[in-house]
Motif scaffolding. Structure first.
Motif, mmCIF file in Angstrom:
data_model
loop_
_atom_site.group_PDB
_atom_site.id
_atom_site.type_symbol
_atom_site.label_atom_id
_atom_site.label_comp_id
_atom_site.label_asym_id
_atom_site.label_seq_id
_atom_site.Cartn_x
_atom_site.Cartn_y
_atom_site.Cartn_z
ATOM 1 N N GLY A 78 49.015 48.094 16.268
ATOM 2 C CA GLY A 78 49.234 48.967 15.122
ATOM 3 C C GLY A 78 49.179 50.432 15.508
ATOM 4 N N PHE A 79 49.485 51.290 14.539
ATOM 5 C CA PHE A 79 49.415 52.736 14.740
ATOM 6 C C PHE A 79 49.082 53.398 13.417
ATOM 7 C CE2 PHE A 79 53.734 52.139 13.295
ATOM 8 C CZ PHE A 79 53.986 53.258 12.510
ATOM 9 N N LYS A 80 48.549 54.604 13.498
ATOM 10 C CA LYS A 80 48.257 55.389 12.301
ATOM 11 C C LYS A 80 48.335 56.859 12.668
ATOM 12 C CE LYS A 80 44.934 56.149 8.609
ATOM 13 N NZ LYS A 80 43.620 55.802 8.070
ATOM 14 N N GLY A 81 49.332 57.525 12.096
ATOM 15 C CA GLY A 81 49.475 58.949 12.321
ATOM 16 C C GLY A 81 48.528 59.731 11.420
ATOM 17 N N LYS A 82 48.253 60.958 11.811
ATOM 18 C CA LYS A 82 47.418 61.838 10.991
ATOM 19 C C LYS A 82 48.244 62.421 9.853
ATOM 20 C CE LYS A 82 44.531 63.082 14.871
ATOM 21 N NZ LYS A 82 44.210 64.098 15.874
ATOM 22 N N ILE A 83 47.573 62.824 8.799
ATOM 23 C CA ILE A 83 48.237 63.458 7.666
ATOM 24 C C ILE A 83 48.959 64.717 8.152
ATOM 25 C CG2 ILE A 83 47.902 64.507 5.379
ATOM 26 C CD1 ILE A 83 47.304 61.489 5.476
ATOM 27 N N ASN A 84 50.183 64.908 7.676
ATOM 28 C CA ASN A 84 51.042 66.060 8.004
ATOM 29 C C ASN A 84 51.516 66.066 9.460
ATOM 30 O OD1 ASN A 84 50.584 67.010 5.379
ATOM 31 N ND2 ASN A 84 48.836 68.213 6.048
ATOM 32 N N GLU A 85 51.327 64.972 10.180
ATOM 33 C CA GLU A 85 51.677 64.926 11.589
ATOM 34 C C GLU A 85 53.032 64.247 11.791
ATOM 35 O OE1 GLU A 85 49.426 63.443 15.564
ATOM 36 O OE2 GLU A 85 49.636 61.933 14.007
ATOM 37 N N GLU A 86 53.876 64.876 12.600
ATOM 38 C CA GLU A 86 55.083 64.207 13.055
ATOM 39 C C GLU A 86 54.687 63.364 14.249
ATOM 40 O OE1 GLU A 86 58.378 66.783 13.846
ATOM 41 O OE2 GLU A 86 58.429 67.533 11.796
ATOM 42 N N ILE A 87 55.008 62.083 14.187
ATOM 43 C CA ILE A 87 54.693 61.218 15.317
ATOM 44 C C ILE A 87 55.934 60.436 15.717
ATOM 45 C CG2 ILE A 87 52.250 60.986 14.739
ATOM 46 C CD1 ILE A 87 52.956 58.118 13.744
ATOM 47 N N GLU A 88 55.962 60.040 16.966
ATOM 48 C CA GLU A 88 57.039 59.195 17.465
ATOM 49 C C GLU A 88 56.416 57.893 17.943
ATOM 50 O OE1 GLU A 88 60.421 59.422 20.902
ATOM 51 O OE2 GLU A 88 60.125 61.199 19.629
ATOM 52 N N VAL A 89 56.943 56.786 17.445
ATOM 53 C CA VAL A 89 56.421 55.460 17.762
ATOM 54 C C VAL A 89 57.536 54.656 18.419
ATOM 55 C CG1 VAL A 89 55.403 53.347 16.821
ATOM 56 C CG2 VAL A 89 54.850 55.562 15.786
ATOM 57 N N THR A 90 57.233 54.058 19.573
ATOM 58 C CA THR A 90 58.183 53.194 20.271
ATOM 59 C C THR A 90 57.880 51.748 19.910
ATOM 60 O OG1 THR A 90 58.390 54.776 22.075
ATOM 61 C CG2 THR A 90 59.080 52.521 22.530
ATOM 62 N N PHE A 91 58.923 51.008 19.598
ATOM 63 C CA PHE A 91 58.801 49.604 19.196
ATOM 64 C C PHE A 91 59.386 48.722 20.305
ATOM 65 C CE2 PHE A 91 58.736 52.145 15.411
ATOM 66 C CZ PHE A 91 57.764 51.548 14.616
ATOM 67 N N ASP A 92 58.505 48.110 21.092
ATOM 68 C CA ASP A 92 58.938 47.283 22.219
ATOM 69 C C ASP A 92 58.991 45.798 21.880
ATOM 70 O OD1 ASP A 92 59.208 49.377 24.157
ATOM 71 O OD2 ASP A 92 57.028 49.457 24.305
ATOM 72 N N GLN A 93 58.126 45.368 20.994
ATOM 73 C CA GLN A 93 57.979 43.940 20.706
ATOM 74 C C GLN A 93 58.882 43.524 19.541
ATOM 75 O OE1 GLN A 93 53.870 42.879 20.193
ATOM 76 N NE2 GLN A 93 54.339 40.805 19.529
ATOM 77 N N PRO A 94 59.731 42.495 19.731
ATOM 78 C CA PRO A 94 60.569 42.022 18.631
ATOM 79 C C PRO A 94 59.727 41.551 17.447
ATOM 80 C CG PRO A 94 61.356 41.134 20.708
ATOM 81 C CD PRO A 94 60.017 41.780 20.980
#
Length: 150
Positions: A78-94
């Motif tokens: 899982g992931f959780k970005g901070k409030i007001n944060e631009e984040i980039e998440v890579t999705f490797d697992q189908p």
């Protein structure tokens, strides 16, 4: 023999580099108002290839992007970005990934990501979510059932 081993290593490295070179980054805006109403991700559904990324962009204050427990592939941390944060998440697992804005989850601010060849299971369809998120997910599920993202 050493030359053959070196060639094999170089081939593996170039294949790995080529796989990541083909990866794309998609932008998703976290919005107070959009085409589908208030408190939305735009787009609210994406079909990705393994290795693709999403850059979540907060267009207004107080948004974040976070995975929804129970709506991710087995073993995904899982992931959780901070409030007001631009984040980039890579999705490797189908598989399918449910995404929420933590502060606005109760207002139905959700999206769904499909990675690779994945079937939309009853487990994903029936995860407990707030009442205002349910119709948004059901609408996304209906679009997938109609062929979107294939």
């Amino acid at each position: 023999m050493k030359t053959l081993s070196m060639i094999a290593v170089a081939l593996v490295v170039s294949l790995l580099a080529g796989a990541s070179a083909g990866a794309e980054t998609f932008k998703v805006e976290m919005r107070n108002r959009g085409e589908r109403g208030s408190m939305v991700f735009e787009p609210d559904f994406l079909a990705l290839k393994p290795g693709d990324s999403i850059k979540f962009i907060a267009t207004h204050k107080s948004h974040n992007a976070a995975s929804i427990d129970g709506m991710v592939p087995e073993g995904y941390a899982g992931f959780k970005g901070k409030i007001n944060e631009e984040i980039e998440v890579t999705f490797d697992q189908p598989g399918f990934y449910g995404i929420k804005c933590s502060p606005h989850f109760g207002m139905g601010m959700v999206m769904l990501v499909k990675v690779g060849e994945a079937e939309l299971t009853d487990t994903i369809r029936t995860v407990g979510v707030p009442a205002r998120a349910r119709p948004r997910f059901d609408e996304i599920f209906a679009r997938i059932d109609a062929g979107e993202g294939k």
